[in-house]
Design a protein around this motif. Structure first.
Motif, PDB file in Angstrom:
ATOM      1  N   TRP A   1     -20.934 -35.318   7.670  1.00  0.00           N
ATOM      2  CA  TRP A   1     -21.791 -33.991   8.153  1.00  0.00           C
ATOM      3  C   TRP A   1     -22.788 -34.587   9.425  1.00  0.00           C
ATOM      4  CZ3 TRP A   1     -19.676 -30.006   6.680  1.00  0.00           C
ATOM      5  CH2 TRP A   1     -19.196 -30.107   5.466  1.00  0.00           C
ATOM      6  N   GLN A   2     -23.407 -35.845   9.141  1.00  0.00           N
ATOM      7  CA  GLN A   2     -23.917 -36.553  10.229  1.00  0.00           C
ATOM      8  C   GLN A   2     -23.257 -36.920  11.675  1.00  0.00           C
ATOM      9  OE1 GLN A   2     -26.798 -38.448   6.883  1.00  0.00           O
ATOM     10  NE2 GLN A   2     -25.719 -39.811   8.189  1.00  0.00           N
ATOM     11  N   THR A   3     -21.942 -36.856  11.399  1.00  0.00           N
ATOM     12  CA  THR A   3     -20.952 -37.103  12.589  1.00  0.00           C
ATOM     13  C   THR A   3     -20.918 -35.716  13.481  1.00  0.00           C
ATOM     14  OG1 THR A   3     -19.634 -38.810  11.659  1.00  0.00           O
ATOM     15  CG2 THR A   3     -18.786 -37.507  13.358  1.00  0.00           C
ATOM     16  N   ILE A   4     -20.689 -34.512  12.492  1.00  0.00           N
ATOM     17  CA  ILE A   4     -20.742 -33.080  12.967  1.00  0.00           C
ATOM     18  C   ILE A   4     -22.058 -32.946  13.693  1.00  0.00           C
ATOM     19  CG2 ILE A   4     -20.615 -30.815  12.142  1.00  0.00           C
ATOM     20  CD1 ILE A   4     -17.951 -32.355  12.168  1.00  0.00           C
ATOM     21  N   GLU A   5     -23.082 -33.332  12.994  1.00  0.00           N
ATOM     22  CA  GLU A   5     -24.482 -32.904  13.729  1.00  0.00           C
ATOM     23  C   GLU A   5     -24.429 -33.596  15.172  1.00  0.00           C
ATOM     24  OE1 GLU A   5     -29.157 -33.769  12.938  1.00  0.00           O
ATOM     25  OE2 GLU A   5     -27.693 -35.133  12.078  1.00  0.00           O
TER      26      GLU A   5
ATOM     27  N   LYS B   1     -24.244 -33.551  21.000  1.00  0.00           N
ATOM     28  CA  LYS B   1     -23.632 -33.991  22.447  1.00  0.00           C
ATOM     29  C   LYS B   1     -22.888 -33.071  23.236  1.00  0.00           C
ATOM     30  CE  LYS B   1     -19.457 -36.406  21.664  1.00  0.00           C
ATOM     31  NZ  LYS B   1     -18.559 -37.161  21.287  1.00  0.00           N
ATOM     32  N   GLN B   2     -22.201 -31.998  22.429  1.00  0.00           N
ATOM     33  CA  GLN B   2     -21.578 -30.888  23.360  1.00  0.00           C
ATOM     34  C   GLN B   2     -22.818 -29.965  24.063  1.00  0.00           C
ATOM     35  OE1 GLN B   2     -18.524 -30.648  23.787  1.00  0.00           O
ATOM     36  NE2 GLN B   2     -18.149 -32.467  22.647  1.00  0.00           N
ATOM     37  N   ILE B   3     -23.778 -29.807  23.423  1.00  0.00           N
ATOM     38  CA  ILE B   3     -24.979 -29.282  24.086  1.00  0.00           C
ATOM     39  C   ILE B   3     -25.519 -29.814  25.319  1.00  0.00           C
ATOM     40  CG2 ILE B   3     -27.357 -28.336  23.618  1.00  0.00           C
ATOM     41  CD1 ILE B   3     -26.351 -27.628  20.452  1.00  0.00           C
ATOM     42  N   ASP B   4     -25.863 -31.096  24.978  1.00  0.00           N
ATOM     43  CA  ASP B   4     -26.235 -32.022  26.036  1.00  0.00           C
ATOM     44  C   ASP B   4     -25.588 -32.233  27.116  1.00  0.00           C
ATOM     45  OD1 ASP B   4     -28.934 -32.313  24.395  1.00  0.00           O
ATOM     46  OD2 ASP B   4     -28.213 -34.325  23.526  1.00  0.00           O
ATOM     47  N   LYS B   5     -24.039 -31.780  27.154  1.00  0.00           N
ATOM     48  CA  LYS B   5     -23.324 -31.858  28.227  1.00  0.00           C
ATOM     49  C   LYS B   5     -23.734 -30.784  29.250  1.00  0.00           C
ATOM     50  CE  LYS B   5     -19.149 -33.859  26.124  1.00  0.00           C
ATOM     51  NZ  LYS B   5     -17.660 -33.236  25.930  1.00  0.00           N
ATOM     52  N   ARG B   6     -24.450 -29.904  28.958  1.00  0.00           N
ATOM     53  CA  ARG B   6     -24.640 -28.801  29.618  1.00  0.00           C
ATOM     54  C   ARG B   6     -26.099 -29.135  30.384  1.00  0.00           C
ATOM     55  NH1 ARG B   6     -22.857 -24.268  25.284  1.00  0.00           N
ATOM     56  NH2 ARG B   6     -20.961 -24.960  24.865  1.00  0.00           N
ATOM     57  N   SER B   7     -27.235 -28.538  30.134  1.00  0.00           N
ATOM     58  CA  SER B   7     -28.422 -28.514  30.702  1.00  0.00           C
ATOM     59  C   SER B   7     -29.670 -28.467  29.797  1.00  0.00           C
ATOM     60  CB  SER B   7     -28.447 -27.261  31.604  1.00  0.00           C
ATOM     61  OG  SER B   7     -28.910 -26.309  30.931  1.00  0.00           O
ATOM     62  N   PRO B   8     -30.757 -29.171  30.076  1.00  0.00           N
ATOM     63  CA  PRO B   8     -32.131 -28.907  29.314  1.00  0.00           C
ATOM     64  C   PRO B   8     -32.272 -27.662  28.965  1.00  0.00           C
ATOM     65  CG  PRO B   8     -32.269 -30.625  30.949  1.00  0.00           C
ATOM     66  CD  PRO B   8     -30.941 -29.923  31.501  1.00  0.00           C
TER      67      PRO B   8
ATOM     68  N   ASP C   1     -24.857 -46.829  23.391  1.00  0.00           N
ATOM     69  CA  ASP C   1     -24.944 -46.269  24.971  1.00  0.00           C
ATOM     70  C   ASP C   1     -24.212 -44.899  25.152  1.00  0.00           C
ATOM     71  OD1 ASP C   1     -26.304 -48.379  25.576  1.00  0.00           O
ATOM     72  OD2 ASP C   1     -24.434 -49.698  26.044  1.00  0.00           O
ATOM     73  N   LEU C   2     -23.095 -44.755  24.489  1.00  0.00           N
ATOM     74  CA  LEU C   2     -22.400 -43.359  24.659  1.00  0.00           C
ATOM     75  C   LEU C   2     -22.809 -42.205  23.763  1.00  0.00           C
ATOM     76  CD1 LEU C   2     -18.963 -44.662  25.929  1.00  0.00           C
ATOM     77  CD2 LEU C   2     -21.007 -44.319  27.235  1.00  0.00           C
ATOM     78  N   GLY C   3     -23.478 -42.670  22.573  1.00  0.00           N
ATOM     79  CA  GLY C   3     -24.005 -41.841  21.648  1.00  0.00           C
ATOM     80  C   GLY C   3     -22.935 -41.325  20.829  1.00  0.00           C
ATOM     81  N   CYS C   4     -21.643 -42.058  20.485  1.00  0.00           N
ATOM     82  CA  CYS C   4     -20.687 -41.721  19.805  1.00  0.00           C
ATOM     83  C   CYS C   4     -20.727 -42.118  18.281  1.00  0.00           C
ATOM     84  CB  CYS C   4     -19.263 -42.045  20.385  1.00  0.00           C
ATOM     85  SG  CYS C   4     -18.952 -41.460  22.111  1.00  0.00           S
ATOM     86  N   THR C   5     -19.721 -41.656  17.464  1.00  0.00           N
ATOM     87  CA  THR C   5     -20.057 -42.113  16.009  1.00  0.00           C
ATOM     88  C   THR C   5     -18.884 -42.848  15.303  1.00  0.00           C
ATOM     89  OG1 THR C   5     -18.719 -40.035  15.236  1.00  0.00           O
ATOM     90  CG2 THR C   5     -20.994 -39.752  15.461  1.00  0.00           C
TER      91      THR C   5
END
Length: 629
Positions: A263-267, A272-279, A584-588
């Motif tokens: 579940w924490q990976t899903i979070e 991660k997908q949201i942050d690819k866009r914009s603040p 660094d890349l924020g991956c799980t």
């Protein structure tokens, strides 16, 4: 279509009026043999097996075991196979042949498994291929001779399962049909409290078989509970994040039970997908999440919220998932809050190998289900909190016998969990482990679990514990961590410590390259970490003493391809060859699992995702691949 209420009542009446043996559980589960028991896919086609097809296979296996191995009667036989439709057939066939299955934990060290095999006097293991355990392998391919129509089963009524082995002791837990029946019969209580657990999609209930069947959570909650009501088990080809999400959508999975890591990976994937866009997009999503939380205040509008976040949910599980449970260790409130706000009903549960699954949060109101409560005990047990806060579980579903290093203990339906629990607002919360408590300078009992919940850092594993009579933080890092990654981690540690009350603040911290969690464990054992520090198998490194490994002369073509694969999995461009995949890349870790599959498929090597020395930078991975080639 038969109503859920009628089906639950019918099946539970059948079991209640029986002797409550494993034979009775089986006969009730296989009442309707036209239903689909298992589904799997090869990437293109979906393969289904009915309860009837499974029943006939079980008859063949049991008959041939009796015919070809006449000495096998009331003996333990190891199940030497990973999660698969065949596992179900083997489990029941061993029991139907008059023998007892030992659920081999494939994450155990072989040495420990072989000690348990010897302890149970296991001469044979049943499976598809030799997995290196002591005893003779009986291949299921040799048990396929046709079974006479008049052949009848001769049932045994006990199974053996091992704990998650945080201490690496030989610990074996024994259940009979009576205790397992008591656990199954809790379902009526769950259904009455929260009918979401039986919600269907297009008339079906489909359980994702993510949890290993040799673990009590997978065995009890995923398998026995749901096959008892003729539900479908959906099996995975592999455990990469990509395959998990594809399988959920392809098979229209309705139920997902998993450990907090999932579940924490899903979070993390969502953000991660949201942050690819914009603040600006992130701020909009955060406001919408708050709105969704309020819309679900009383437990309604769950599907509305899923549609509200359609773009996100379509990239995750899709629209079919109805009920989710997390269990096995602590889950963060932020994780529960996000996934519930998205419209996926996710709650926290509690259980242990020795007691089975004994409670789960069943609240509908949003705030109640995201507060990390473990709920209230099921009817088969009662919770007693002793003066020191330790939880004692009493009841008919507690395992009847436990064997530790050869010494047998009868439980008499009572088990001291070693978990410190508090009862608050008509529900229960896990505070920590009894033997982990630390007395602070002001004389207060401090739970390291409470401190860990407040520390937000990007490292592989963390353990807050009592080391040399000092509250100490241990942070597991990769040998291939970049200088940038280390500086970022140090900053996170200092910021997290600075936010803690002085009584909770560790007085020192260390890094280590050595794994804090053994492959057998689903959470870090502080007792185990301290013991391995004393033995020297975990080396502690002071922050000022940390040095870096420099790797040179790597094949440029391999390095370029590794960077390309890392970019595909992480969704990030212009990856530095020294960037740490997680820090660094924020991956799980599930992302890393996906990366490993891609590396092995691309280069034709056997890069181990669970290797303690695994590289996490493109440079380190390329070097490892070159060595393997």
């Amino acid at each position: 279509m038969e109503s859920v209420k009628h089906l639950v009542k019918q099946r539970e009446t059948m079991l209640e009026n029986s002797r409550k043996t494993l034979e009775d559980i089986f006969n009730t589960s296989y009442t309707d043999r036209t239903k689909i028991l298992t589904e799997r896919n090869d990437g293109f086609r979906i393969f289904q097996r009915t309860y009837g097809e499974s029943y006939e296979t079980i008859r063949k296996y049991a008959y041939n075991l009796n015919l070809k191995f006449r000495e096998l009667r009331n003996c333990y036989i190891g199940i030497s196979i990973d999660n698969s439709p065949e596992w179900i057939d083997i489990f029941w066939a061993i029991l139907a042949s008059g023998n007892k299955p030992y659920l081999i934990n494939h994450r155990y060290p072989k040495e420990l498994t072989n000690k348990i095999i010897s302890r149970l006097d296991i001469k044979f293991n049943l499976g598809k291929k030799d997995m290196g355990y002591d005893g003779t392998l009986i291949s299921i391919n040799d048990l396929m001779e046709e079974c006479p129509a008049n052949y009848s089963f001769s049932w045994a009524d006990e199974i053996a399962i091992s704990t998650s082995a945080t201490t690496l002791n030989e610990k074996i837990v024994f259940y009979s049909g009576k205790e397992l029946s008591s656990q199954i019969l809790n379902y009526d209580h769950v259904y009455k409290q929260n009918k979401l657990i039986a919600h269907r999609y297009e008339g079906n209930v489909k359980m994702l078989m993510f949890l290993p069947l040799y673990h009590v959570f997978g065995l009890m909650a995923s398998f026995l509970w749901f096959t008892f009501f003729s539900c479908t088990m959906v099996f995975l080809r592999d455990y990469s994040a990509k395959i998990i999400l594809k399988t959920i959508k392809k098979h229209h999975v309705t139920h997902i039970f998993a450990v907090p890591l999932f579940w924490q990976t899903i979070e993390k994937e969502v953000w991660k997908q949201i942050d690819k866009r914009s603040p600006k997009t992130r701020k909009t999503v955060e406001k919408t999440l708050q709105y969704a939380s309020k819309k679900q205040k009383h437990g309604y509008n769950i599907q509305f919220c899923r549609r509200l976040f359609k773009q996100i949910t379509n990239s995750l599980f899709g629209p079919t998932v109805r009920f989710c449970i997390s269990g096995g260790s602590f889950i963060k409130e932020d994780t529960l809050r996000l996934i519930n706000a998205l419209g996926y009903y996710l709650v926290n549960g509690y259980g242990m190998t020795e007691i089975g699954i004994t409670s789960v949060t069943l609240s509908l109101p949003f705030e109640s289900r995201v507060k990390t409560s473990i709920g209230k005990p099921f009817p088969s047990v009662e919770y007693v909190i002793e003066e020191d806060g330790e939880l004692v579980v009493k009841g008919s579903s507690v395992a009847h016998k436990i064997m530790i290093n050869g010494e047998t203990f009868l439980t008499n339906g009572i088990f001291k969990t070693n978990d410190i629990v508090k009862y608050e607002n008509d529900t229960y919360f896990i505070v920590g482990r009894k033997d982990d408590l630390f007395i602070s300078d002001n004389g207060e009992n401090v739970s390291p679990d409470d401190i860990e919940k407040l520390i937000d850092v990007d490292c592989e594993k963390i353990s807050i514990l009592n080391h040399d009579n000092k509250l100490t933080g241990i942070f597991q890092i990769s040998r291939y961590i970049s200088k940038h990654g280390l500086e970022k981690l140090k900053k996170q540690i200092n910021e997290s410590f600075g936010k803690l009350d002085s009584s909770l603040r560790p007085s020192q911290y260390f890094f280590t390259y050595d794994p804090l969690m053994r492959p057998t464990e689903i959470k870090v054992s502080r007792k185990g970490v301290n013991r391995r520090i004393q033995e020297g198998s975990i080396e502690l490194i002071a922050p000022s003493e940390l040095s870096f490994n420099e790797i040179n002369d790597v094949n440029v073509e391999i390095l370029s391809k590794v960077i390309e694969l890392m970019s595909d999995v992480s969704g990030k461009k212009d990856i530095d060859m020294n960037a740490h995949f997680m820090l660094d890349l924020g991956c799980t870790s599930l992302d890393f699992y996906t990366l490993v599959y891609s590396i092995n498929a691309t280069f034709g090597v056997d890069f181990k995702f669970d290797n303690d020395e695994s590289a996490y930078t493109a440079l380190g991975i390329a070097k490892r691949v070159e060595d393997l080639l």
